[in-house]
Design a protein around this motif. Structure first.
Motif, PDB file in Angstrom:
ATOM      1  N   ASP A 297      28.253  24.975  53.377  1.00  0.00           N
ATOM      2  CA  ASP A 297      27.277  24.201  53.210  1.00  0.00           C
ATOM      3  C   ASP A 297      28.295  23.034  53.849  1.00  0.00           C
ATOM      4  O   ASP A 297      28.129  22.518  54.690  1.00  0.00           O
ATOM      5  CB  ASP A 297      27.154  24.176  51.831  1.00  0.00           C
ATOM      6  N   GLY A 298      29.754  22.785  53.991  1.00  0.00           N
ATOM      7  CA  GLY A 298      30.302  22.114  54.602  1.00  0.00           C
ATOM      8  C   GLY A 298      31.033  20.915  54.259  1.00  0.00           C
ATOM      9  O   GLY A 298      31.429  20.045  54.545  1.00  0.00           O
ATOM     10  N   VAL A 299      30.074  20.104  52.868  1.00  0.00           N
ATOM     11  CA  VAL A 299      29.962  19.094  52.577  1.00  0.00           C
ATOM     12  C   VAL A 299      30.685  18.796  52.222  1.00  0.00           C
ATOM     13  O   VAL A 299      31.717  18.068  51.298  1.00  0.00           O
ATOM     14  CB  VAL A 299      28.569  18.558  51.650  1.00  0.00           C
ATOM     15  N   MET A 300      31.957  20.087  51.176  1.00  0.00           N
ATOM     16  CA  MET A 300      32.669  19.659  50.085  1.00  0.00           C
ATOM     17  C   MET A 300      33.813  21.122  50.633  1.00  0.00           C
ATOM     18  O   MET A 300      33.495  22.244  51.943  1.00  0.00           O
ATOM     19  CB  MET A 300      32.393  20.094  48.795  1.00  0.00           C
ATOM     20  N   ALA A 301      35.015  20.815  50.125  1.00  0.00           N
ATOM     21  CA  ALA A 301      36.217  21.906  50.625  1.00  0.00           C
ATOM     22  C   ALA A 301      36.775  22.204  48.977  1.00  0.00           C
ATOM     23  O   ALA A 301      36.596  22.243  48.297  1.00  0.00           O
ATOM     24  CB  ALA A 301      37.659  20.742  51.217  1.00  0.00           C
ATOM     25  N   SER A 302      37.633  23.675  49.804  1.00  0.00           N
ATOM     26  CA  SER A 302      37.939  23.799  48.281  1.00  0.00           C
ATOM     27  C   SER A 302      39.738  24.861  48.716  1.00  0.00           C
ATOM     28  O   SER A 302      39.278  25.225  49.654  1.00  0.00           O
ATOM     29  CB  SER A 302      36.832  25.533  47.456  1.00  0.00           C
ATOM     30  N   SER A 303      39.818  25.365  47.462  1.00  0.00           N
ATOM     31  CA  SER A 303      41.313  25.711  47.766  1.00  0.00           C
ATOM     32  C   SER A 303      41.716  26.524  45.861  1.00  0.00           C
ATOM     33  O   SER A 303      40.912  26.264  44.869  1.00  0.00           O
ATOM     34  CB  SER A 303      42.225  25.139  47.732  1.00  0.00           C
ATOM     35  N   LEU A 304      41.781  27.933  46.518  1.00  0.00           N
ATOM     36  CA  LEU A 304      42.263  28.616  45.431  1.00  0.00           C
ATOM     37  C   LEU A 304      43.885  28.747  45.214  1.00  0.00           C
ATOM     38  O   LEU A 304      44.835  28.482  46.121  1.00  0.00           O
ATOM     39  CB  LEU A 304      42.116  30.254  45.737  1.00  0.00           C
ATOM     40  N   ILE A 305      43.843  28.361  43.852  1.00  0.00           N
ATOM     41  CA  ILE A 305      45.331  28.205  43.056  1.00  0.00           C
ATOM     42  C   ILE A 305      45.901  28.521  42.420  1.00  0.00           C
ATOM     43  O   ILE A 305      47.311  28.935  42.762  1.00  0.00           O
ATOM     44  CB  ILE A 305      45.242  26.470  42.176  1.00  0.00           C
ATOM     45  N   ALA A 306      45.320  30.011  41.686  1.00  0.00           N
ATOM     46  CA  ALA A 306      46.572  30.873  41.196  1.00  0.00           C
ATOM     47  C   ALA A 306      45.299  31.616  40.659  1.00  0.00           C
ATOM     48  O   ALA A 306      44.250  31.946  40.858  1.00  0.00           O
ATOM     49  CB  ALA A 306      47.192  30.631  39.805  1.00  0.00           C
ATOM     50  N   GLU A 307      45.994  33.448  40.619  1.00  0.00           N
ATOM     51  CA  GLU A 307      44.977  34.529  40.557  1.00  0.00           C
ATOM     52  C   GLU A 307      45.908  34.951  39.030  1.00  0.00           C
ATOM     53  O   GLU A 307      46.516  34.989  39.148  1.00  0.00           O
ATOM     54  CB  GLU A 307      45.711  35.039  41.428  1.00  0.00           C
ATOM     55  N   VAL A 308      45.345  35.072  37.973  1.00  0.00           N
ATOM     56  CA  VAL A 308      44.809  36.137  36.470  1.00  0.00           C
ATOM     57  C   VAL A 308      44.991  37.101  36.834  1.00  0.00           C
ATOM     58  O   VAL A 308      43.936  37.570  36.741  1.00  0.00           O
ATOM     59  CB  VAL A 308      44.597  35.258  35.293  1.00  0.00           C
ATOM     60  N   ALA A 309      46.345  38.371  36.461  1.00  0.00           N
ATOM     61  CA  ALA A 309      45.509  39.589  36.033  1.00  0.00           C
ATOM     62  C   ALA A 309      46.706  40.250  35.333  1.00  0.00           C
ATOM     63  O   ALA A 309      47.337  40.485  36.138  1.00  0.00           O
ATOM     64  CB  ALA A 309      46.455  40.308  37.660  1.00  0.00           C
ATOM     65  N   ASP A 310      45.876  40.145  34.253  1.00  0.00           N
ATOM     66  CA  ASP A 310      47.092  40.442  33.031  1.00  0.00           C
ATOM     67  C   ASP A 310      46.059  41.821  33.048  1.00  0.00           C
ATOM     68  O   ASP A 310      46.688  41.999  31.259  1.00  0.00           O
ATOM     69  CB  ASP A 310      47.120  39.322  31.922  1.00  0.00           C
ATOM     70  N   GLY A 311      45.159  42.206  33.347  1.00  0.00           N
ATOM     71  CA  GLY A 311      44.509  43.712  32.364  1.00  0.00           C
ATOM     72  C   GLY A 311      43.630  43.679  31.121  1.00  0.00           C
ATOM     73  O   GLY A 311      42.814  44.620  30.956  1.00  0.00           O
ATOM     74  N   SER A 312      43.060  42.151  30.917  1.00  0.00           N
ATOM     75  CA  SER A 312      42.395  42.123  29.852  1.00  0.00           C
ATOM     76  C   SER A 312      41.053  42.417  30.648  1.00  0.00           C
ATOM     77  O   SER A 312      40.029  42.267  29.958  1.00  0.00           O
ATOM     78  CB  SER A 312      42.167  40.862  29.239  1.00  0.00           C
ATOM     79  N   SER A 313      40.426  41.844  31.611  1.00  0.00           N
ATOM     80  CA  SER A 313      39.732  41.786  32.176  1.00  0.00           C
ATOM     81  C   SER A 313      40.106  42.246  34.246  1.00  0.00           C
ATOM     82  O   SER A 313      41.012  42.428  34.308  1.00  0.00           O
ATOM     83  CB  SER A 313      38.924  40.657  31.885  1.00  0.00           C
ATOM     84  N   ASN A 314      38.883  42.232  34.707  1.00  0.00           N
ATOM     85  CA  ASN A 314      39.582  41.730  36.576  1.00  0.00           C
ATOM     86  C   ASN A 314      39.271  40.837  36.731  1.00  0.00           C
ATOM     87  O   ASN A 314      39.678  40.064  35.966  1.00  0.00           O
ATOM     88  CB  ASN A 314      37.658  42.364  37.008  1.00  0.00           C
ATOM     89  N   VAL A 315      39.914  40.755  38.361  1.00  0.00           N
ATOM     90  CA  VAL A 315      41.432  39.937  38.686  1.00  0.00           C
ATOM     91  C   VAL A 315      40.397  38.273  37.621  1.00  0.00           C
ATOM     92  O   VAL A 315      39.285  38.187  38.661  1.00  0.00           O
ATOM     93  CB  VAL A 315      41.886  39.862  39.808  1.00  0.00           C
ATOM     94  N   ARG A 316      40.873  37.449  37.564  1.00  0.00           N
ATOM     95  CA  ARG A 316      40.615  36.054  37.384  1.00  0.00           C
ATOM     96  C   ARG A 316      41.112  35.291  38.193  1.00  0.00           C
ATOM     97  O   ARG A 316      42.215  35.485  38.824  1.00  0.00           O
ATOM     98  CB  ARG A 316      40.405  35.894  35.802  1.00  0.00           C
ATOM     99  N   GLU A 317      40.182  34.037  38.631  1.00  0.00           N
ATOM    100  CA  GLU A 317      40.717  32.493  39.606  1.00  0.00           C
ATOM    101  C   GLU A 317      40.748  31.546  38.978  1.00  0.00           C
ATOM    102  O   GLU A 317      39.640  31.390  38.524  1.00  0.00           O
ATOM    103  CB  GLU A 317      40.684  33.216  41.176  1.00  0.00           C
ATOM    104  N   PHE A 318      41.838  30.664  39.482  1.00  0.00           N
ATOM    105  CA  PHE A 318      41.029  29.350  39.223  1.00  0.00           C
ATOM    106  C   PHE A 318      41.890  28.603  40.879  1.00  0.00           C
ATOM    107  O   PHE A 318      42.143  28.341  41.385  1.00  0.00           O
ATOM    108  CB  PHE A 318      42.359  28.832  38.103  1.00  0.00           C
ATOM    109  N   GLY A 319      40.273  27.950  40.612  1.00  0.00           N
ATOM    110  CA  GLY A 319      40.277  27.098  42.241  1.00  0.00           C
ATOM    111  C   GLY A 319      39.687  25.351  41.855  1.00  0.00           C
ATOM    112  O   GLY A 319      39.405  25.266  40.861  1.00  0.00           O
ATOM    113  N   LEU A 320      40.204  24.947  42.967  1.00  0.00           N
ATOM    114  CA  LEU A 320      39.691  23.121  42.897  1.00  0.00           C
ATOM    115  C   LEU A 320      38.511  23.407  43.910  1.00  0.00           C
ATOM    116  O   LEU A 320      38.841  24.300  45.199  1.00  0.00           O
ATOM    117  CB  LEU A 320      40.573  22.652  43.751  1.00  0.00           C
ATOM    118  N   VAL A 321      37.593  22.520  44.084  1.00  0.00           N
ATOM    119  CA  VAL A 321      36.458  21.830  45.199  1.00  0.00           C
ATOM    120  C   VAL A 321      36.932  20.483  45.405  1.00  0.00           C
ATOM    121  O   VAL A 321      36.253  20.258  43.693  1.00  0.00           O
ATOM    122  CB  VAL A 321      35.370  22.450  44.656  1.00  0.00           C
ATOM    123  N   TYR A 322      36.538  19.773  46.856  1.00  0.00           N
ATOM    124  CA  TYR A 322      36.740  18.442  46.157  1.00  0.00           C
ATOM    125  C   TYR A 322      35.519  17.972  47.204  1.00  0.00           C
ATOM    126  O   TYR A 322      35.168  19.318  48.964  1.00  0.00           O
ATOM    127  CB  TYR A 322      38.041  17.942  46.387  1.00  0.00           C
TER     128      TYR A 322
END
Length: 347
Positions: A297-322
């Protein structure tokens, strides 16, 4: 000289074809590892109409459903209380996390909700996030733990949204009550408790395609031309912070969710905190799919901050959109470079 001109023209045509190919790739994905395609390219929409959008009052907390309280302890020394209710008792569904158009999994505590609380706690402890005077919206709240944490940390307003009003009545509102009763160290009646919560707490149910008509802080509705504060000192429209935990699971709803965030986020300083799985098997969504929607879309930008791979589920991620600060799309630098090269070689 004629042969040289012919070679030059062929060279330019070759580069023009390459630029067209890359532009077409950009149309579908700004990142080579993002993809918007799902299973067979599409997913069937819900078979029934979604429930009507309504505001659920604090006083409408259910007293007929059995609610058991459990503590959730976080590494940062934080403890929040969350309830446990029966899906069978609330929705007459057994062992179901998702029934499209009827129930969207709000009674289950998903890992992403805990990831989001941890991330927000770290942001506050590192003094990267201040909540004084901030308006917060939690989309797809379910248990509402991230929003409850924002309340406890001093946000001026926290609004909770879920697909199902039953989730708000039977789980979200009781969770808010349980955590503030714990903070008060004394039992309070519902009306007394609501008046003792320092933040403005409200609850809204409905589908993401319609619920913006009910939310009180909508950027496009309140301030369609400018997100900046007015000279008279009026605050910016929209929510300063939007929280989303495990909301991007279905590829069929990603665009609707994204359009809702654009309507609700304050600009230019608002931010979306998102925690989700990298991919949701069976329903086609995921954090990368949502970020691809944002970037395209180009109106907003995003960035991935962290990744969680603790084995309790498939890989999880934390990110920001602004806010991107740009109403149009910026071409990637490799496209710009190729266009410059092409112009230089035109006869």
């Amino acid at each position: 000289r004629g042969e040289a001109k012919q070679v030059s023209n062929c060279y330019c045509v070759h580069h023009l074809a390459l630029v067209c190919y890359l532009l077409n790739k950009v149309k579908y994905s700004m990142f080579p590892f993002f993809s918007l395609s799902g299973q067979n390219g599409q997913e069937k929409p819900p078979l029934i109409d979604p429930p009507a959008c309504v505001e659920v009052l604090f006083s409408e907390m259910s007293s007929s459903v059995k609610y058991a309280v459990e503590p959730i302890k976080f590494d940062q020394g934080l403890t929040l209380l969350k309830g446990r209710v029966s899906t069978q008792e609330v929705f007459a569904l057994s062992n179901s996390d998702l029934v499209p158009g009827k129930y969207e999994g709000g009674l289950k505590l998903w890992e992403g909700s805990l990831d989001l609380v941890k991330a927000l706690c770290t942001e506050i402890q590192d003094e990267k996030l201040s909540l004084s005077g901030k308006r917060v919206l939690e989309l797809g709240c379910g248990h509402g733990l991230p929003g409850i944490y924002m309340c406890l940390e001093g946000a001026s307003a926290v609004h909770f949204q879920d697909f199902n009003a039953e989730v708000l009545r039977c789980l979200t509102i009781p969770n808010v009550r349980a955590n503030f009763v714990k903070q008060q160290h004394a039992p309070l009646a519902t009306n007394e408790l609501e008046s003792n919560i320092p933040a403005e707490v409200r609850f809204f149910s409905g589908d993401w395609s319609e619920v913006h008509k009910l939310l009180p802080h909508v950027w496009e509705k309140e301030n369609p031309k400018s997100s900046d504060s007015s000279s008279e000192g009026e605050p910016c429209a929209g929510y300063d912070i939007i929280l989303m935990a495990e909301t991007v699971y279905s590829i069929s709803s990603l665009q609707t969710l994204y359009e809702l965030t654009k309507k609700c986020l304050s600009r230019p300083h608002g931010v979306i905190y998102m925690a989700a799985k990298k991919h949701y098997f069976g329903v086609g969504g995921g954090s990368r799919q949502f970020l691809a929607t944002v970037e395209n879309d180009g109106v907003m930008a995003s960035s991935l901050i962290a990744e969680v791979a603790d084995g309790s589920s498939n890989v999880r991620e934390f990110g920001l959109v602004y806010d991107n600060g740009n109403s149009g799309r910026s071409l990637p630098i490799y496209i710009i470079s190729l266009l410059v090269c092409l112009v230089r070689h035109l006869p």
